[in-house]
Design a protein around this motif. Sequence first.
Motif, short mmCIF file in Angstrom:
data_model
loop_
_atom_site.label_atom_id
_atom_site.label_comp_id
_atom_site.label_asym_id
_atom_site.label_seq_id
_atom_site.Cartn_x
_atom_site.Cartn_y
_atom_site.Cartn_z
N THR A 137 135.72 71.25 25.81
CA THR A 137 134.72 71.18 24.75
C THR A 137 133.68 70.09 25.02
O THR A 137 132.54 70.18 24.56
CB THR A 137 135.41 70.93 23.39
N ILE A 185 137.65 70.10 17.93
CA ILE A 185 136.78 69.20 18.70
C ILE A 185 135.32 69.61 18.53
O ILE A 185 134.46 68.76 18.29
CB ILE A 185 137.19 69.20 20.19
N ALA A 186 135.05 70.92 18.65
CA ALA A 186 133.66 71.37 18.54
C ALA A 186 133.08 70.99 17.18
O ALA A 186 131.94 70.52 17.07
CB ALA A 186 133.58 72.88 18.76
N ILE A 187 133.88 71.15 16.12
CA ILE A 187 133.40 70.87 14.77
C ILE A 187 133.15 69.37 14.58
O ILE A 187 132.27 68.96 13.82
CB ILE A 187 134.40 71.42 13.71
N THR A 188 133.92 68.53 15.29
CA THR A 188 133.79 67.09 15.13
C THR A 188 132.70 66.51 16.04
O THR A 188 132.10 65.48 15.72
CB THR A 188 135.15 66.40 15.41
N LEU A 189 132.45 67.19 17.18
CA LEU A 189 131.40 66.72 18.09
C LEU A 189 130.00 66.90 17.50
O LEU A 189 129.05 66.26 17.94
CB LEU A 189 131.45 67.46 19.43
N VAL A 236 128.58 65.90 14.99
CA VAL A 236 127.94 64.70 14.44
C VAL A 236 127.20 63.90 15.51
O VAL A 236 126.24 63.18 15.21
CB VAL A 236 128.99 63.83 13.71
N LEU A 237 127.63 64.05 16.77
CA LEU A 237 126.95 63.31 17.84
C LEU A 237 125.51 63.79 18.04
O LEU A 237 124.71 63.12 18.68
CB LEU A 237 127.73 63.44 19.15
N GLU A 238 125.19 64.99 17.52
CA GLU A 238 123.82 65.51 17.67
C GLU A 238 122.85 64.87 16.67
O GLU A 238 121.65 65.08 16.74
CB GLU A 238 123.81 67.03 17.50
N ILE A 239 123.41 64.15 15.69
CA ILE A 239 122.55 63.50 14.69
C ILE A 239 122.22 62.09 15.15
O ILE A 239 123.12 61.30 15.44
CB ILE A 239 123.24 63.42 13.32
N TYR A 282 120.82 67.25 9.14
CA TYR A 282 121.99 67.43 8.29
C TYR A 282 122.18 68.90 7.97
O TYR A 282 123.31 69.40 7.90
CB TYR A 282 121.88 66.61 7.00
N TYR A 291 123.66 70.48 10.97
CA TYR A 291 125.06 70.05 11.03
C TYR A 291 125.92 70.88 10.07
O TYR A 291 126.98 71.40 10.45
CB TYR A 291 125.12 68.56 10.65
N LEU A 292 125.42 71.04 8.84
CA LEU A 292 126.14 71.82 7.84
C LEU A 292 126.33 73.27 8.29
O LEU A 292 127.42 73.84 8.14
CB LEU A 292 125.33 71.83 6.53
N PHE A 317 128.85 73.40 11.12
CA PHE A 317 130.17 73.03 10.60
C PHE A 317 130.77 74.20 9.81
O PHE A 317 131.93 74.58 10.01
CB PHE A 317 130.07 71.79 9.71
N PRO A 328 127.29 72.97 19.57
CA PRO A 328 126.62 71.69 19.39
C PRO A 328 125.26 71.61 20.07
O PRO A 328 124.38 70.89 19.60
CB PRO A 328 127.62 70.69 20.01
N ILE A 334 140.19 63.33 16.25
CA ILE A 334 138.95 63.27 17.03
C ILE A 334 137.95 62.34 16.37
O ILE A 334 137.35 61.49 17.02
CB ILE A 334 138.35 64.67 17.20
N LEU A 338 136.30 59.17 18.18
CA LEU A 338 134.88 59.18 18.52
C LEU A 338 134.16 57.92 18.05
O LEU A 338 133.08 57.59 18.54
CB LEU A 338 134.17 60.38 17.88
N LEU A 390 134.57 67.78 6.67
CA LEU A 390 133.13 67.58 6.86
C LEU A 390 132.77 66.11 6.63
O LEU A 390 132.06 65.49 7.42
CB LEU A 390 132.35 68.46 5.90
N SER A 395 134.33 63.90 9.38
CA SER A 395 133.63 64.07 10.67
C SER A 395 132.28 63.38 10.68
O SER A 395 131.77 63.02 11.74
CB SER A 395 133.36 65.55 10.97
#
Lengths: 216, 216, 216, 216
Positions: A22, B19-23, B25-28, B49, B52-53, B56, B95, C19, C23, C89, C92
């Motif tokens: 991932t 993991i994908a759902i938690t990663l 946030v790194l895009e913000i 946001y 992200y929503l 998610f 992501p 995660i 992170l 949500l 994360s």
Amino acid sequence: MTTLRPGRLEAFSDGVFAIAITLLVLEISLPEGAGDDLLGAFLDEWPSYLAYLVSFATIGVTWVRHAAITHHLDGVDTTFVRLNLGLLLLVSFLPFPTGLVAEHVHDDEAERVAATILGLNLLLVSAMVSTLWAHAVRRGLVRPDADDTEVRLLAQRLTPGLAGYVAMILLGLVLPIVAVLGYLVIALALLIPAGLRRVRSIPLPQRNENDEGPGR
Amino acid sequence: MTTLRPGRLEAFSDGVFAIAITLLVLEISLPEGAGDDLLGAFLDEWPSYLAYLVSFATIGVTWVRHAAITHHLDGVDTTFVRLNLGLLLLVSFLPFPTGLVAEHVHDDEAERVAATILGLNLLLVSAMVSTLWAHAVRRGLVRPDADDTEVRLLAQRLTPGLAGYVAMILLGLVLPIVAVLGYLVIALALLIPAGLRRVRSIPLPQRNENDEGPGR
Amino acid sequence: MTTLRPGRLEAFSDGVFAIAITLLVLEISLPEGAGDDLLGAFLDEWPSYLAYLVSFATIGVTWVRHAAITHHLDGVDTTFVRLNLGLLLLVSFLPFPTGLVAEHVHDDEAERVAATILGLNLLLVSAMVSTLWAHAVRRGLVRPDADDTEVRLLAQRLTPGLAGYVAMILLGLVLPIVAVLGYLVIALALLIPAGLRRVRSIPLPQRNENDEGPGR
Amino acid sequence: MTTLRPGRLEAFSDGVFAIAITLLVLEISLPEGAGDDLLGAFLDEWPSYLAYLVSFATIGVTWVRHAAITHHLDGVDTTFVRLNLGLLLLVSFLPFPTGLVAEHVHDDEAERVAATILGLNLLLVSAMVSTLWAHAVRRGLVRPDADDTEVRLLAQRLTPGLAGYVAMILLGLVLPIVAVLGYLVIALALLIPAGLRRVRSIPLPQRNENDEGPGR
């Protein structure tokens, strides 16, 4: 170490496989100023997507092979645990050479280097999976009730990739992008077992185990 | 491959979904120099946001649908494993287009491109989940004791999203932000099952399985 | 959705908690040119470590409370699944305001904004956990054999944090760093249950379940 | 908190170990302009690979020791849960000092500082594992049927690393790279148990537990 349950080794390994597969997406990014022509910049990034696909397919097939190996074990010894950590080390490292290919693929010389480093990493992953299985068979870690044909088939399925990787690494010194495509073909080929059998994975007599299996 | 337990496929898939759902946030991230007016910069980032929503909610609903599918299986075949890896590939990729929408949403032209790429990714995720379930039903991987009504309901619930995504992608060529809002509505709608039934997930006769279920 | 096992909901939630908590470290980084005086730059970054600690402790305690809640369930309904996704949500999202505090804490005005955003996020996490448990109790999702005292204790333990967060958020408008310290104190306080009981988590009669529990 | 199953603590801890060990690779990156001589830049980055190896081996061995500890538990108390969160905090932090060593190793003064911070982190991880086990033994959380020799062996295996870390940290004030190599040697040494026993991890009488073990 004599007290490590195979189940916990599986859980930890699954975690590392899932995270490494991932994290690959983080290696994809568009250059600064891509906003001026986002569609063009997006399409231009195709080598990144190819590298992403290659590493995703390789980690995917490695996970499938790892699952097949641990399924046949009735115990692990310390060497198995250490070899397994070595495999996870090589798998966790993959995002780095994947990023190198993604970044440098429009530059001829750097392309060659990046493709070779990626190929070596993939080769080592494949060799480590074979070593893991060879060790398990040699030390008698395999369940006594495991089907002999299946045990042999597993070993056979594990070997042909190695020759393919060596050939592709050599080819990559001349035609790096073709080599990366070749890595993808190898991973996809390993996902297709010889007979393409349609049998269910859990035959009826084992049904009870199945009931508990997914019950985590 | 004939030896992959559904439980291990679930564990690996759950890992990738989580993991994908938690990663995401790194895009913000806020632009350089946001410190001068942090509140303004924070509020200005609302499209991030929203993106992200959307992602998610989509990964969340995909996980719920995946859990419903694998719950009804009593085995997996090699094609199922490969289709499942394809689904995880599409989910892991999310992501990246989420980040594109987050970054380029104040720029009209780039906004259109980013919203379309995100929509296509969401459409492919949804289509792959439907394919996975169709394959399981066609190849008889579904438990013989699965309720026929439930099997049909699951297929019905899996399809309407596709038309919605196509409509939103087309709308996004004109009004990208509205399309992104539409993606969110689709994901939330898929989270609400037809009858809003209040029954417990595990009826009493299955209570024993439940006792073991969480006992991982 | 009526077919989601609590065990799978736990597994997915544990993944997201694990995660998100791991992170957080990615939000810590030293400024450019830190190499000239690395020790000074490292020590100067103390607000980053404080923010890291706050979010780590909060996610940790949220995970403990979540584990306590799901332990008492014998089933989940669709609303529970949706509320749970809402909690995930919010959890994360935490690395983002954690990063804001880490980055802007040497700047007075931005510090205030960052501390408030972090506080609101923590407050929402805490409120969502309480909502989750209230919903489970109201809809009768709790095991009939659950100890009444424990059920009430759990609700009591879940509430006091909310008032604390509101007080700290208000204080943070004047003294942001003190508020961040306050968030840490709340999280640590929630980790200490009233009676500090020393009993084992699994009493003897349940020993059998325990044997299977860790056997994942 | 009295209701936390050891199995869920294991699952959450495994998740954090797996993520922290896989995130390490994100700390490796080549400098800007590496494309001009990618092979040279790749080889030049060897201290990064060494730091990666050190932290990977340390998290790996910590996971093995953690698995050995929880295997012998038949319950956890609140202090154990809190100490365990402390261990996870220290393990999650490791990517940060790993990145410091990776970045600053060609600069003499910064190298010393980075190696010392990494060493302190490794020392704290090791000390926390010992504390965890000491607490479990003192509070009687260990299964009554646990082999006394094994319990003593585990404690013995847990201690020698501490002295080694102190020695290496002191050495690192003069020869930082040698100290980092020393950290690697300690981690590898801890992976090799005294007797190098070849016995299977699950002896035959426990076979039934094993059958369920991996059945997650």
